[in-house]
Design a protein around this motif. Structure first.
Motif: not given
Length: 188
Positions: A83-91, A93-99, A113-118
């Motif tokens: 779960x922790x690894x999955x959360x790390x990967x999502x973060x 991806x989100x940083x890349x998306x924000x860029x 959508x991020x809050x719903x997924x979390x």
């Protein structure tokens, strides 16, 4: 007299009900009792670890349950790591998306959508952990629960029971008027 089995189960009583230990006479809340509840005595937990007083009887099923509980604990840790690894990967991806996306409207939609997924991922993780913990059996402590007394202490308990039964028989005999001899009859 039925034979007293040399199997003693450990029970705990409240601290307010503690009585003197059989060996050292200090207050103890641990009680060793036979399976048929014929005999019991208080004993300190320290004496239970003394190899000259008693030895634990190892139950194969209990050992198997402990091993399964350890495996379940390892599986829980594994799920948590995933779960922790999955959360790390999502973060990441989100940083890349924000860029890539500089648009505020897109960011607002992504946050919702991020809050719903979390929330969904966290609920999924909690469900897995709860399912695993329900399967595992919980043990209050790792100390053994069944003991066999060594021959000297076991013989002391048997002698004590025999003496109690003899005293009980003697009391009953003394209450019976036919136990005493009668006054001689006849004249001089």
């Amino acid at each position: 007299m039925a034979a007293l089995p040399n199997i003693w189960h450990l029970r705990r009583v409240a601290d307010t009900a503690a009585k003197a230990c059989l060996v050292c006479h200090k207050p103890s809340s641990s009680v060793l009792i036979t399976p048929n509840n014929k005999d019991y005595f208080y004993v300190c937990p320290v004496h239970l670890k003394d190899r000259h007083f008693c030895s634990p009887i190892v139950d194969a099923a209990e050992e198997e349950a402990k091993r399964k509980a350890e495996l379940m604990a390892n599986e829980i840790e594994k799920v948590k790591k995933e779960y922790e690894e999955k959360q790390q990967r999502k973060k990441e991806k989100e940083k890349e998306k924000k860029d890539k996306d500089k648009d505020d409207k897109d960011n607002d939609k992504d946050d919702s959508s991020k809050k719903a997924d979390d929330g969904k991922d966290q609920k999924e993780r909690d469900d897995k952990i709860n399912a695993i913990t329900k399967q595992s059996t919980s043990a209050s402590d790792d100390s053994p629960r069944i003991f066999a007394l060594h021959k000297n202490f076991y013989q002391m308990r048997i002698d004590r029971m025999r003496n109690m039964e003899a005293a009980k028989r003697n009391r009953q005999r003394l209450q019976d008027p036919s136990f005493f001899p009668s006054v001689p009859s006849g004249g001089l």
